[in-house]
Scaffold this motif. Structure first.
Motif, PDB file in Angstrom:
ATOM      1  N   GLU A  69      99.288  33.598  -0.665  1.00 18.22           N
ATOM      2  CA  GLU A  69      98.487  34.684  -0.088  1.00 18.22           C
ATOM      3  C   GLU A  69      98.153  35.731  -1.140  1.00 18.22           C
ATOM      4  O   GLU A  69      97.040  36.261  -1.168  1.00 18.22           O
ATOM      5  CB  GLU A  69      99.262  35.326   1.064  1.00 18.22           C
ATOM      6  N   LEU A  70      99.093  36.012  -2.014  1.00 18.40           N
ATOM      7  CA  LEU A  70      98.858  36.981  -3.080  1.00 18.40           C
ATOM      8  C   LEU A  70      97.714  36.525  -3.982  1.00 18.40           C
ATOM      9  O   LEU A  70      96.845  37.317  -4.361  1.00 18.40           O
ATOM     10  CB  LEU A  70     100.149  37.153  -3.887  1.00 18.40           C
ATOM     11  N   ILE A  71      97.704  35.252  -4.316  1.00 15.15           N
ATOM     12  CA  ILE A  71      96.641  34.696  -5.165  1.00 15.15           C
ATOM     13  C   ILE A  71      95.293  34.794  -4.465  1.00 15.15           C
ATOM     14  O   ILE A  71      94.288  35.221  -5.056  1.00 15.15           O
ATOM     15  CB  ILE A  71      96.954  33.230  -5.520  1.00 15.15           C
ATOM     16  N   LYS A  72      95.258  34.435  -3.196  1.00 10.88           N
ATOM     17  CA  LYS A  72      93.987  34.415  -2.463  1.00 10.88           C
ATOM     18  C   LYS A  72      93.474  35.818  -2.166  1.00 10.88           C
ATOM     19  O   LYS A  72      92.257  36.041  -2.130  1.00 10.88           O
ATOM     20  CB  LYS A  72      94.147  33.586  -1.189  1.00 10.88           C
ATOM     21  N   GLU A  73      94.376  36.746  -1.967  1.00 12.43           N
ATOM     22  CA  GLU A  73      93.954  38.131  -1.751  1.00 12.43           C
ATOM     23  C   GLU A  73      93.350  38.726  -3.023  1.00 12.43           C
ATOM     24  O   GLU A  73      92.418  39.523  -2.971  1.00 12.43           O
ATOM     25  CB  GLU A  73      95.136  38.979  -1.297  1.00 12.43           C
ATOM     26  N   TYR A  74      93.881  38.328  -4.161  1.00 13.84           N
ATOM     27  CA  TYR A  74      93.383  38.824  -5.447  1.00 13.84           C
ATOM     28  C   TYR A  74      91.952  38.356  -5.697  1.00 13.84           C
ATOM     29  O   TYR A  74      91.124  39.117  -6.198  1.00 13.84           O
ATOM     30  CB  TYR A  74      94.302  38.334  -6.570  1.00 13.84           C
ATOM     31  N   ASN A  75      91.669  37.104  -5.338  1.00 10.68           N
ATOM     32  CA  ASN A  75      90.334  36.559  -5.572  1.00 10.68           C
ATOM     33  C   ASN A  75      89.923  35.686  -4.398  1.00 10.68           C
ATOM     34  O   ASN A  75      90.041  34.455  -4.439  1.00 10.68           O
ATOM     35  CB  ASN A  75      90.314  35.757  -6.874  1.00 10.68           C
ATOM     36  N   PRO A  76      89.420  36.303  -3.325  1.00 11.16           N
ATOM     37  CA  PRO A  76      89.055  35.550  -2.117  1.00 11.16           C
ATOM     38  C   PRO A  76      87.974  34.503  -2.352  1.00 11.16           C
ATOM     39  O   PRO A  76      87.857  33.552  -1.569  1.00 11.16           O
ATOM     40  CB  PRO A  76      88.552  36.649  -1.165  1.00 11.16           C
ATOM     41  N   SER A  77      87.199  34.663  -3.413  1.00 11.33           N
ATOM     42  CA  SER A  77      86.110  33.725  -3.671  1.00 11.33           C
ATOM     43  C   SER A  77      86.571  32.459  -4.398  1.00 11.33           C
ATOM     44  O   SER A  77      85.809  31.501  -4.533  1.00 11.33           O
ATOM     45  CB  SER A  77      85.006  34.403  -4.494  1.00 11.33           C
ATOM     46  N   TRP A  78      87.822  32.469  -4.875  1.00  6.77           N
ATOM     47  CA  TRP A  78      88.323  31.291  -5.593  1.00  6.77           C
ATOM     48  C   TRP A  78      88.524  30.130  -4.629  1.00  6.77           C
ATOM     49  O   TRP A  78      89.167  30.252  -3.609  1.00  6.77           O
ATOM     50  CB  TRP A  78      89.640  31.630  -6.288  1.00  6.77           C
ATOM     51  N   LYS A  79      87.980  28.985  -4.973  1.00  3.67           N
ATOM     52  CA  LYS A  79      88.043  27.802  -4.117  1.00  3.67           C
ATOM     53  C   LYS A  79      88.946  26.720  -4.691  1.00  3.67           C
ATOM     54  O   LYS A  79      88.865  25.555  -4.300  1.00  3.67           O
ATOM     55  CB  LYS A  79      86.628  27.224  -3.916  1.00  3.67           C
TER      56      LYS A  79
END
Length: 243
Positions: A69-79
């Protein structure tokens, strides 16, 4: 596909998140201990600054979800994909994350070469016990929430790397991640990558001593489908490799 491998002493999303903006397609968290035996072995390893050896298996699934979640919150556009490298001494140890729906790939750790880890039967100890490795692969192949990767170390003494690859191929494994150790030489064994690429249909990720764009291209030219870096991440920037 550009991959951040399990790193030298760093496992957390806080460190990994910046690579989502550096042309990275898969980030690996770990390796983590999945049972008390691998945890005790980690304590015995006593390697400075190798925090991943000290991770306790209790509540690990929740902790990993928090890191994702920390990773995805940092860069929501990363797929990209999140991979978790897991050490274990028994097939049942790898059940730890079977219900986790927040990771994309579970990676069986058959590459750690620290003496205590190997003696406990984890890491590259699995390469020396094909029967147990088969049972581990049978276990993880039954998991439904993510794809499976296996990371092996090449050229381990008294281990036939190509036979191990054939064994892994017989299970539901999508990624074969190879630390192409070249004993006595500070360079990857590109020849073993080439040999493996000729006998497998698994997605082959080449790893070992990739610190420059030239190393990256050599790995691909040798037959790897993707390339991973580990220690190079400690500089904080892999754009020069994954340009």
């Amino acid at each position: 596909m550009n991959v951040i491998s399990a790193m030298a002493g760093i496992t957390d999303g806080e460190f990994c998140k910046k690579f989502t903006k550096q042309n990275v397609d898969m980030i690996t968290l770990g390796g983590y201990n999945s049972d008390i035996e691998s945890f005790k072995a980690g304590l015995e390893n006593s390697v400075n600054n190798r925090r991943e050896f000290l991770t306790c298996p209790h509540h690990l699934s929740v902790e990993i979800s928090e890191q994702v979640e920390l990773i995805k919150e940092y860069n929501p556009s990363w797929k990209g994909l999140v991979n978790v490298n897991l050490r274990g001494t028994e097939p049942t140890s790898f059940k730890l994350l079977q219900d986790n729906k927040n990771i994309d790939v579970l990676e069986v750790n058959a590459h750690c070469r620290q003496e205590a880890t190997e003696k406990a039967g984890a890491g590259q100890g699995l390469l020396k016990n094909p029967e147990k490795l088969s049972k581990v692969l049978e276990e993880v192949s039954s998991h439904k929430n993510y794809d499976i990767s296996v990371k092996i170390r090449a050229n381990v003494e008294n281990v036939d790397t190509l036979k191990i690859v054939e064994l892994i191929e017989s299970y539901n494994v999508k990624y074969l991640h190879v630390d192409a150790t070249n004993p006595g030489i500070m360079e990857a064994d590109y020849n073993i990558i080439n040999k493996i690429s000729n006998i497998t249909n698994m997605h082959l990720i080449g790893n070992n001593s990739v610190t420059t764009r030239e190393d990256y291209e050599k790995m691909l030219d040798s037959g790897a489908d993707s390339v991973s870096v580990a220690r190079a991440t400690l500089e904080g920037d892999v754009n020069n490799i994954f340009q």
